[in-house]
Scaffold this motif. Structure first.
Motif, PDB file in Angstrom:
ATOM      1  N   CYS A 234     -52.638 -17.433  21.317  1.00 27.60           N
ATOM      2  CA  CYS A 234     -51.208 -17.620  21.045  1.00 27.60           C
ATOM      3  C   CYS A 234     -50.349 -16.615  21.816  1.00 27.60           C
ATOM      4  O   CYS A 234     -49.186 -16.898  22.121  1.00 27.60           O
ATOM      5  CB  CYS A 234     -50.931 -17.510  19.549  1.00 27.60           C
ATOM      6  SG  CYS A 234     -51.515 -18.930  18.586  1.00 27.60           S
ATOM      7  N   LEU A 235     -50.900 -15.444  22.122  1.00 26.08           N
ATOM      8  CA  LEU A 235     -50.144 -14.453  22.890  1.00 26.08           C
ATOM      9  C   LEU A 235     -49.675 -14.998  24.231  1.00 26.08           C
ATOM     10  O   LEU A 235     -48.697 -14.508  24.796  1.00 26.08           O
ATOM     11  CB  LEU A 235     -50.997 -13.204  23.134  1.00 26.08           C
ATOM     12  CG  LEU A 235     -51.109 -12.164  22.029  1.00 26.08           C
ATOM     13  CD1 LEU A 235     -51.939 -10.992  22.518  1.00 26.08           C
ATOM     14  CD2 LEU A 235     -49.745 -11.681  21.554  1.00 26.08           C
ATOM     15  N   GLU A 236     -50.377 -16.005  24.730  1.00 25.37           N
ATOM     16  CA  GLU A 236     -50.044 -16.555  26.047  1.00 25.37           C
ATOM     17  C   GLU A 236     -48.981 -17.643  25.981  1.00 25.37           C
ATOM     18  O   GLU A 236     -48.566 -18.167  27.021  1.00 25.37           O
ATOM     19  CB  GLU A 236     -51.305 -17.125  26.699  1.00 25.37           C
ATOM     20  CG  GLU A 236     -52.469 -16.139  26.803  1.00 25.37           C
ATOM     21  CD  GLU A 236     -52.083 -14.859  27.531  1.00 25.37           C
ATOM     22  OE1 GLU A 236     -51.373 -14.948  28.551  1.00 25.37           O
ATOM     23  OE2 GLU A 236     -52.499 -13.766  27.074  1.00 25.37           O
ATOM     24  N   VAL A 237     -48.516 -17.983  24.792  1.00 26.04           N
ATOM     25  CA  VAL A 237     -47.536 -19.063  24.630  1.00 26.04           C
ATOM     26  C   VAL A 237     -46.146 -18.582  25.036  1.00 26.04           C
ATOM     27  O   VAL A 237     -45.655 -17.555  24.529  1.00 26.04           O
ATOM     28  CB  VAL A 237     -47.520 -19.572  23.167  1.00 26.04           C
ATOM     29  CG1 VAL A 237     -46.357 -20.539  22.940  1.00 26.04           C
ATOM     30  CG2 VAL A 237     -48.851 -20.232  22.828  1.00 26.04           C
ATOM     31  N   ASP A 238     -45.514 -19.297  25.905  1.00 23.11           N
ATOM     32  CA  ASP A 238     -44.174 -18.951  26.367  1.00 23.11           C
ATOM     33  C   ASP A 238     -43.181 -19.025  25.219  1.00 23.11           C
ATOM     34  O   ASP A 238     -43.066 -20.052  24.548  1.00 23.11           O
ATOM     35  CB  ASP A 238     -43.753 -19.909  27.478  1.00 23.11           C
ATOM     36  CG  ASP A 238     -42.385 -19.570  28.040  1.00 23.11           C
ATOM     37  OD1 ASP A 238     -42.074 -18.376  28.184  1.00 23.11           O
ATOM     38  OD2 ASP A 238     -41.628 -20.517  28.336  1.00 23.11           O
ATOM     39  N   GLY A 239     -42.481 -17.934  24.970  1.00 19.03           N
ATOM     40  CA  GLY A 239     -41.447 -17.898  23.947  1.00 19.03           C
ATOM     41  C   GLY A 239     -41.912 -17.448  22.586  1.00 19.03           C
ATOM     42  O   GLY A 239     -41.090 -17.291  21.676  1.00 19.03           O
ATOM     43  N   LEU A 240     -43.212 -17.218  22.401  1.00 22.98           N
ATOM     44  CA  LEU A 240     -43.722 -16.787  21.101  1.00 22.98           C
ATOM     45  C   LEU A 240     -43.156 -15.429  20.720  1.00 22.98           C
ATOM     46  O   LEU A 240     -43.146 -14.504  21.527  1.00 22.98           O
ATOM     47  CB  LEU A 240     -45.246 -16.709  21.126  1.00 22.98           C
ATOM     48  CG  LEU A 240     -45.899 -16.498  19.756  1.00 22.98           C
ATOM     49  CD1 LEU A 240     -46.261 -17.843  19.138  1.00 22.98           C
ATOM     50  CD2 LEU A 240     -47.148 -15.622  19.876  1.00 22.98           C
ATOM     51  N   SER A 241     -42.691 -15.295  19.475  1.00 18.70           N
ATOM     52  CA  SER A 241     -42.084 -14.046  19.017  1.00 18.70           C
ATOM     53  C   SER A 241     -42.954 -13.260  18.052  1.00 18.70           C
ATOM     54  O   SER A 241     -42.787 -12.048  17.927  1.00 18.70           O
ATOM     55  CB  SER A 241     -40.740 -14.339  18.333  1.00 18.70           C
ATOM     56  OG  SER A 241     -39.786 -14.785  19.266  1.00 18.70           O
ATOM     57  N   SER A 242     -43.852 -13.941  17.329  1.00 21.55           N
ATOM     58  CA  SER A 242     -44.567 -13.237  16.267  1.00 21.55           C
ATOM     59  C   SER A 242     -45.968 -13.782  16.078  1.00 21.55           C
ATOM     60  O   SER A 242     -46.275 -14.922  16.423  1.00 21.55           O
ATOM     61  CB  SER A 242     -43.811 -13.376  14.935  1.00 21.55           C
ATOM     62  OG  SER A 242     -43.905 -14.711  14.457  1.00 21.55           O
ATOM     63  N   LEU A 243     -46.814 -12.932  15.505  1.00 25.17           N
ATOM     64  CA  LEU A 243     -48.128 -13.331  15.015  1.00 25.17           C
ATOM     65  C   LEU A 243     -48.273 -12.799  13.601  1.00 25.17           C
ATOM     66  O   LEU A 243     -48.024 -11.611  13.345  1.00 25.17           O
ATOM     67  CB  LEU A 243     -49.241 -12.750  15.888  1.00 25.17           C
ATOM     68  CG  LEU A 243     -49.468 -13.418  17.242  1.00 25.17           C
ATOM     69  CD1 LEU A 243     -50.408 -12.569  18.093  1.00 25.17           C
ATOM     70  CD2 LEU A 243     -50.045 -14.817  17.058  1.00 25.17           C
ATOM     71  N   GLN A 244     -48.654 -13.682  12.709  1.00 24.63           N
ATOM     72  CA  GLN A 244     -48.952 -13.260  11.341  1.00 24.63           C
ATOM     73  C   GLN A 244     -50.465 -13.258  11.183  1.00 24.63           C
ATOM     74  O   GLN A 244     -51.132 -14.269  11.420  1.00 24.63           O
ATOM     75  CB  GLN A 244     -48.296 -14.197  10.331  1.00 24.63           C
ATOM     76  CG  GLN A 244     -48.414 -13.682   8.912  1.00 24.63           C
ATOM     77  CD  GLN A 244     -47.577 -14.470   7.920  1.00 24.63           C
ATOM     78  OE1 GLN A 244     -48.068 -14.888   6.876  1.00 24.63           O
ATOM     79  NE2 GLN A 244     -46.315 -14.688   8.255  1.00 24.63           N
TER      80      GLN A 244
ATOM     81  N   ARG B  68     -46.371  -7.009  24.812  1.00 22.41           N
ATOM     82  CA  ARG B  68     -45.568  -8.214  24.986  1.00 22.41           C
ATOM     83  C   ARG B  68     -44.360  -8.261  24.051  1.00 22.41           C
ATOM     84  O   ARG B  68     -43.615  -9.238  24.046  1.00 22.41           O
ATOM     85  CB  ARG B  68     -46.439  -9.450  24.758  1.00 22.41           C
ATOM     86  CG  ARG B  68     -47.484  -9.688  25.843  1.00 22.41           C
ATOM     87  CD  ARG B  68     -48.516 -10.712  25.373  1.00 22.41           C
ATOM     88  NE  ARG B  68     -49.388 -11.181  26.441  1.00 22.41           N
ATOM     89  CZ  ARG B  68     -50.419 -10.511  26.905  1.00 22.41           C
ATOM     90  NH1 ARG B  68     -50.696  -9.305  26.416  1.00 22.41           N
ATOM     91  NH2 ARG B  68     -51.179 -11.004  27.877  1.00 22.41           N
ATOM     92  N   GLY B  69     -44.190  -7.234  23.232  1.00 25.23           N
ATOM     93  CA  GLY B  69     -43.071  -7.214  22.291  1.00 25.23           C
ATOM     94  C   GLY B  69     -43.207  -8.245  21.194  1.00 25.23           C
ATOM     95  O   GLY B  69     -42.203  -8.766  20.677  1.00 25.23           O
ATOM     96  N   ILE B  70     -44.446  -8.544  20.796  1.00 25.51           N
ATOM     97  CA  ILE B  70     -44.710  -9.539  19.750  1.00 25.51           C
ATOM     98  C   ILE B  70     -44.738  -8.845  18.392  1.00 25.51           C
ATOM     99  O   ILE B  70     -45.448  -7.856  18.199  1.00 25.51           O
ATOM    100  CB  ILE B  70     -46.053 -10.247  20.001  1.00 25.51           C
ATOM    101  CG1 ILE B  70     -46.040 -10.970  21.346  1.00 25.51           C
ATOM    102  CG2 ILE B  70     -46.376 -11.218  18.864  1.00 25.51           C
ATOM    103  CD1 ILE B  70     -45.073 -12.104  21.447  1.00 25.51           C
ATOM    104  N   ASP B  71     -43.971  -9.369  17.448  1.00 28.15           N
ATOM    105  CA  ASP B  71     -44.002  -8.836  16.090  1.00 28.15           C
ATOM    106  C   ASP B  71     -45.338  -9.152  15.434  1.00 28.15           C
ATOM    107  O   ASP B  71     -45.828 -10.278  15.513  1.00 28.15           O
ATOM    108  CB  ASP B  71     -42.893  -9.464  15.239  1.00 28.15           C
ATOM    109  CG  ASP B  71     -41.506  -9.042  15.695  1.00 28.15           C
ATOM    110  OD1 ASP B  71     -41.302  -7.831  15.903  1.00 28.15           O
ATOM    111  OD2 ASP B  71     -40.635  -9.919  15.836  1.00 28.15           O
ATOM    112  N   LEU B  72     -45.925  -8.174  14.761  1.00 31.04           N
ATOM    113  CA  LEU B  72     -47.135  -8.372  13.974  1.00 31.04           C
ATOM    114  C   LEU B  72     -46.777  -8.280  12.497  1.00 31.04           C
ATOM    115  O   LEU B  72     -46.355  -7.229  12.007  1.00 31.04           O
ATOM    116  CB  LEU B  72     -48.197  -7.332  14.332  1.00 31.04           C
ATOM    117  CG  LEU B  72     -48.816  -7.456  15.725  1.00 31.04           C
ATOM    118  CD1 LEU B  72     -49.857  -6.365  15.939  1.00 31.04           C
ATOM    119  CD2 LEU B  72     -49.451  -8.832  15.931  1.00 31.04           C
ATOM    120  N   ILE B  73     -46.919  -9.407  11.826  1.00 35.94           N
ATOM    121  CA  ILE B  73     -46.634  -9.506  10.397  1.00 35.94           C
ATOM    122  C   ILE B  73     -47.979  -9.533   9.682  1.00 35.94           C
ATOM    123  O   ILE B  73     -48.799 -10.420   9.913  1.00 35.94           O
ATOM    124  CB  ILE B  73     -45.829 -10.785  10.094  1.00 35.94           C
ATOM    125  CG1 ILE B  73     -44.509 -10.786  10.862  1.00 35.94           C
ATOM    126  CG2 ILE B  73     -45.580 -10.913   8.592  1.00 35.94           C
ATOM    127  CD1 ILE B  73     -43.755 -12.106  10.791  1.00 35.94           C
TER     128      ILE B  73
END
Length: 330
Positions: free
Chosen positions: A165-175, A196-201
């Protein structure tokens, strides 16, 4: 309550949020409307500004209760509401992943929550083949373009899913599931998500209550509680219940940790503080069915970090005593 940057919206949110699977009134035993609303109020009064929900929690009841809360209660500062789709709601699998149904689910969440746009919506442990074909993500991007959602992300069951999912364009978060008993994200995910600036919830930070230290191997749960009917993955991913360890094994392991808990802290607070010691974590979302639980959880933000020695002990404990017993996707 300390806050951390929530890249999904550009705002800062409480580092301890609240998960509302419990107040849906299904899969955790019964909870009344009144107690659910008071639990939300207690959390907000304690500084919580992020609420996590999903359309499947109580078949929409959790979202409806949050909508009532947002409409009827006065809150000291704006709240961020995170929801999810994919696990339930007609037509079910695989129809849930058709573009028109993804849009319909987002619109249903908007109605139940009573908001103009969803702050963040996430895929809810969607089968990997439906994530890989790209349709879900394109619909998410379209919903963002039309203003129905502000950001999108994914709630996943395994690190392989998270990394994909980290490779998905536009992804903002991973829970993700992350707790003292589930430490794989530290090595496999944290640095990549941060870069990548992805929020980890973090969901299930207390391992279905094991890390509260209140259970014994003889503890019994209501028939409607997933800790009764999903201990071995009979209904859904076994990792969602007791971290995939089972009650007896989980209690045995939790009991071994009690000596590390400072006397002025509850074990739940200590376990949440451990999660928060990792700067890559954006927020943790322990669930609560009662106001006192919500307050106790929120207070973890005020506690000092664990010592380096305790962190090293817990890493060794996980490697030598825990990891080999985890079942299910991980």
């Amino acid at each position: 309550m300390k806050k951390r940057l929530f890249h999904s919206t550009g705002q800062r949110v409480s580092e301890v949020g609240i998960g509302t699977w419990q107040i849906g009134g299904a899969e955790w035993g019964d909870v009344s409307d009144a107690e659910a609303l008071e639990t939300l109020q207690a959390a907000v009064d304690a500084g919580v500004t992020l609420i996590d929900t999903a359309d499947i929690y109580g078949s929409g009841r959790s979202e409806e209760l949050i909508g009532r809360f947002l409409r009827d209660r006065t809150v000291p500062e704006p709240l961020t509401v995170v929801t999810k789709f994919g696990r339930g709601s007609a037509p079910g699998w695989p129809g849930n992943f058709q573009p028109e149904n993804i849009t319909a689910h987002a619109e249903a969440s908007l109605r139940r929550l009573g908001v103009e746009a969803l702050d963040l919506t996430q895929t809810h442990c969607v089968p990997e083949e439906h994530l890989q074909d790209g349709t879900v993500w394109q619909v998410m991007r379209d919903l963002k373009t039309t203003g129905k959602i502000r950001a999108f992300g994914a709630s996943v069951e395994s690190m392989d899913e998270a990394l994909n999912c980290l490779e998905v364009d536009g992804l903002s978060s991973l829970q993700i599931i992350f707790n003292v008993f589930r430490q794989k994200p530290i090595d496999e995910l944290f640095s990549r998500a941060a870069s990548r600036g992805i929020d980890l919830i973090v969901r299930l930070p207390l391992a279905s209550g094991l890390l509260s230290g209140r259970f014994t191997a003889e503890t019994r749960f209501a028939e409607t509680d997933h800790r009764h009917f999903n201990e071995d993955g009979q209904a859904f991913n076994v990792g969602e219940t007791f971290a995939g360890l089972g009650l007896a094994r989980g209690v045995e392991l939790a009991d071994q940790l009690k000596a590390l808990v400072p006397p002025e802290q509850s074990m739940a607070q200590w376990a949440l503080r451990w999660c928060l010691d990792f700067p890559e974590v954006t927020t943790v979302i322990p669930g609560a069915k009662r106001p006192d639980q919500a307050v106790n959880n929120a207070q973890a933000s005020e506690l000092p970090p664990l010592s380096p020695d305790d962190h090293a002990r817990l890493r060794d404990f996980y490697a030598s005593e825990v990891s080999q017993h985890i079942r299910g996707k991980y």
